[in-house]
Design a protein around this motif. Structure first.
Motif, short mmCIF file in Angstrom:
data_model
loop_
_atom_site.label_atom_id
_atom_site.label_comp_id
_atom_site.label_asym_id
_atom_site.label_seq_id
_atom_site.Cartn_x
_atom_site.Cartn_y
_atom_site.Cartn_z
N UNK A 67 0.70 -1.20 -0.07
CA UNK A 67 -0.15 0.22 0.03
C UNK A 67 0.66 1.22 -0.26
N UNK A 68 0.56 2.12 -0.97
CA UNK A 68 1.22 3.46 -0.81
C UNK A 68 0.21 4.59 -0.73
N UNK A 69 0.86 5.78 0.05
CA UNK A 69 -0.10 6.90 0.13
C UNK A 69 0.48 8.07 -0.82
N UNK A 70 -0.14 8.57 -1.45
CA UNK A 70 0.29 9.46 -2.61
C UNK A 70 -0.49 10.73 -2.58
N UNK A 71 0.03 11.92 -3.56
CA UNK A 71 -0.55 13.13 -3.65
C UNK A 71 -1.14 12.92 -5.14
N UNK A 72 -2.36 13.28 -5.44
CA UNK A 72 -2.93 13.35 -6.79
C UNK A 72 -3.02 14.73 -7.17
N UNK A 73 -1.89 15.31 -7.72
CA UNK A 73 -1.84 16.66 -8.02
C UNK A 73 -2.93 17.44 -8.49
N UNK A 74 -3.56 16.86 -9.53
CA UNK A 74 -4.66 17.36 -10.20
C UNK A 74 -6.06 17.77 -9.21
N UNK A 75 -6.11 16.94 -8.06
CA UNK A 75 -7.08 16.94 -7.31
C UNK A 75 -6.72 17.77 -5.92
N UNK A 76 -5.53 18.10 -5.76
CA UNK A 76 -4.99 18.99 -4.86
C UNK A 76 -5.76 20.29 -4.87
N UNK A 77 -6.08 21.01 -3.38
CA UNK A 77 -6.59 22.37 -3.72
C UNK A 77 -5.69 23.42 -4.37
N UNK A 78 -6.14 24.48 -5.13
CA UNK A 78 -5.22 25.25 -5.72
C UNK A 78 -4.69 26.40 -4.91
N UNK A 79 -5.66 26.84 -3.87
CA UNK A 79 -4.82 27.98 -2.99
C UNK A 79 -3.95 27.45 -2.01
#
Length: 615
Positions: A82-94
């Motif tokens: 199992x990996x925990x990751x950031x999905x850049x396109x779904x991160x808040x923009x501000x």
């Protein structure tokens, strides 16, 4: 009645109103044009963007193929990770909202109250998310099910944070056959620039050594794709209706030539603290039955979390014993007295030596050549070629080498796999050896100012000066025994798909002539037989009851005053060769005493006589 000043005021006011109205009309006109453009001219493009925000393309990574031993026992498999990751396109923009996600992650603790994530890894991942938009950025590896559950509990508060499952390589036998199997690791930036890695992308895990690297393309398979709907927080809602996923195609499974039982016997016989190597090969087709390089390493360290992986890598990379080096194929050593088989074979093949020939100078402990006195390791008297090989007499081969000359000796050696050209085994890292002649000697030692002299033949005729690998030594004695050609050594037996269908089978390939006259063959086999089975032979500790073993021992000098490298090269049965074994133990002493028993244990396991060995 209006005054003149009042008219000017009214005119100015009307003009200002007119200008204002014009500006408003222009702005509305621009807005209408833009709306028209968005609704009609760029409708398809904007619809596609909207769909891209709603629909995410998910790459389905193909399962990497397994590696088996020749009898179907799993040597390498996959495990879920199992990996925990950031999905850049779904991160808040501000920035404020992104920082909020950052600090929420930092506040997550396990059941013992310890923070789950460290700020450095998180900060690095958030920084990378600014320019890497098309793939997840992992910041926590090998999460446990409990840790994944903690993340899922806070999922509504963590837009852009996703948990994924991927396969990691697992080596169930730890260090066993580690140099043969290799390991996987993340592709480097330098590798991505190479043409052979076209189609790979950053973050891909590839084979880095051994079979993992040699057959990486076959193991990888073909990735699939699925389309999923996501909400405003980037959470997956489910597959897009009406669109079928393209399933991944698993990689091929490799059936290796390695015999697990034999491999275990070889590794049990060689202490992991020692420096050495062993190769066991079937000389009839080139299949590698066992291969050991010591010290060994555990390839499982390369499938651990980043911090543990880096720690394990540092330990093996900085180890002075060089556990990352596969000594069996890339270690080069002087062949020592094993090379006397080549000198003798060249002499018999060219009519210079025979069983009835004795040199005028008997062995009295040394040989005088001009002003130079060359010692022998013992006092052996007057010998023919068979007796000289049995007792490994240097004085006999000093005289034989001078008479035969290096050109004939080297030609015979190349027939049976020696020389600068690697044998072409199907894993990376193999080195060739070196057969010395006047031209190559002068070229190699030009900077030192050394020049070829005929007296060098005395050392070269007894194998003190040339270079060979343990693989070459095994191939040499095996092909001498068969007299039917040198087969390319290989570790792949078959490649099969997920259904068990054979996709490719390794076809044995003769790469060197590997033959000699029947008389030459008969005499050499008689000599190898006497090394093991005659009471005075230097290799008698390799004898096996009921099996006719032939061998040659060697003690390779490498540093003045240090213990010699211990060589033992054997083949059995001599009348029907099935296995050839070469063993070298670095700085260990005599080959017959140190390496002979190791080769014997492997052969006992091959012939099913392990129980006799324990008695």
């Amino acid at each position: 009645m209006y005054k003149l000043g009042d008219n000017d005021y009214v005119q100015n006011r009307n003009w200002n109103v007119l200008v204002f109205m014009c500006v408003v009309l222009i702005l509305f006109g621009i807005l209408l044009v833009r709306l028209f453009s968005l609704q009609y001219t760029h409708y398809d493009e904007n619809l596609q963007r909207s769909e891209n925000n709603r629909i995410r393309k998910v790459v389905l990574v193909a399962e990497r193929g397994y590696i088996y031993d020749r009898n179907g026992v799993v040597l390498v498999r996959n495990r879920p990770s199992y990996q925990v990751a950031l999905q850049a396109m779904s991160l808040p923009r501000s920035k404020a909202e992104r920082d909020s996600v950052f600090y929420r992650l930092l506040r997550i603790k396990d059941k013992e109250g310890v923070r789950l994530f460290d700020s450095l890894s998180l900060d690095t991942a958030f920084q990378r998310s600014r320019w890497i938009r098309n793939r997840p950025i992992t910041f926590f590896e090998d999460a446990s099910p409990e840790q994944v559950a903690l993340i899922e509990e806070h999922s509504s508060e963590l837009p852009g944070v996703v948990t994924m499952i991927e396969s990691r390589r697992e080596y169930p036998y730890g260090t066993l056959a580690s140099h043969v199997l290799g390991y996987t690791g993340e592709i480097s930036e330098d590798q991505l620039k190479l043409p052979e890695f076209e189609g790979y992308s950053q973050g891909d895990r590839i084979g880095q050594k051994g079979l993992e690297q040699g057959y990486d393309l076959e193991f990888r398979g073909k990735n699939g794709i699925k389309l999923v709907e996501v909400n405003a927080s980037g959470r997956e809602l489910g597959p897009v209706k009406g669109v079928d996923a393209q399933p991944p195609v698993p990689g091929l499974h490799l059936i290796s030539t390695i015999d697990l039982k034999l491999q275990k016997a070889a590794e049990d016989a060689i202490p992991d603290s020692a420096r050495g190597a062993l190769v066991a090969i079937d000389p009839r087709n080139g299949e590698i039955l066992a291969m050991v390089s010591s010290p060994r390493l555990d390839p499982n360290i390369f499938s651990l979390k980043k911090r543990e992986r880096n720690k394990g890598w540092a330990q093996v990379a900085l180890d002075s014993l060089r556990p990352l080096t596969n000594r069996a194929i890339s270690g080069t050593y002087t062949p020592a007295s094993v090379f006397k088989l080549v000198t003798a074979g060249a002499g018999i093949e060219n009519g210079i030596l025979s069983e009835s020939k004795y040199y005028p100078k008997a062995c009295t402990g040394g040989y005088q050549y001009g002003a130079r006195y060359q010692k022998c390791w013992g006092t052996h008297g007057n010998l023919n070629v068979v007796h000289a090989i049995r007792l490994s007499c240097d004085v006999f081969f000093y005289q034989a080498g001078l008479e035969i000359d290096m050109a004939r000796i080297n030609e015979f050696g190349r027939r049976f796999g020696l020389g600068e050209q690697p044998l072409g085994i199907d894993i990376p890292g193999e080195k060739g050896g070196w057969l010395v002649d006047s031209a190559s000697f002068n070229a190699k030692n030009k900077r030192l100012g050394w020049r070829w002299a005929r007296g060098l033949i005395l050392n070269l005729a007894i194998g003190q000066g040339e270079l060979v690998t343990p693989l070459q030594q095994a191939v040499l004695v095996g092909s001498l025994a068969t007299n039917k050609g040198v087969y390319r050594p290989h570790l792949m037996k078959e490649l099969r798909d997920d259904n068990g269908t054979v996709v490719r089978r390794y076809e044995p390939e003769i790469i060197r002539p590997g033959n000699m006259k029947p008389e030459t063959h008969r005499i050499l086999m008689a000599a190898m037989d006497s090394v093991v089975n005659h009471p005075g032979g230097t290799g008698k500790r390799g004898a096996i009851p009921g099996i006719r073993v032939g061998a040659k021992t060697g003690s390779g000098e490498w540093k003045k005053g240090a213990k010699t490298h211990a060589w033992y090269a054997a083949v059995a049965p001599l009348d029907d060769p099935q296995i050839a074994v070469a063993v070298i133990m670095e700085a260990a002493g005599g080959g017959g005493a140190v390496s002979g028993p190791i080769a014997r244990k492997v052969m006992m396991a091959y012939f099913g006589k392990e129980d006799e060995e324990k008695k």
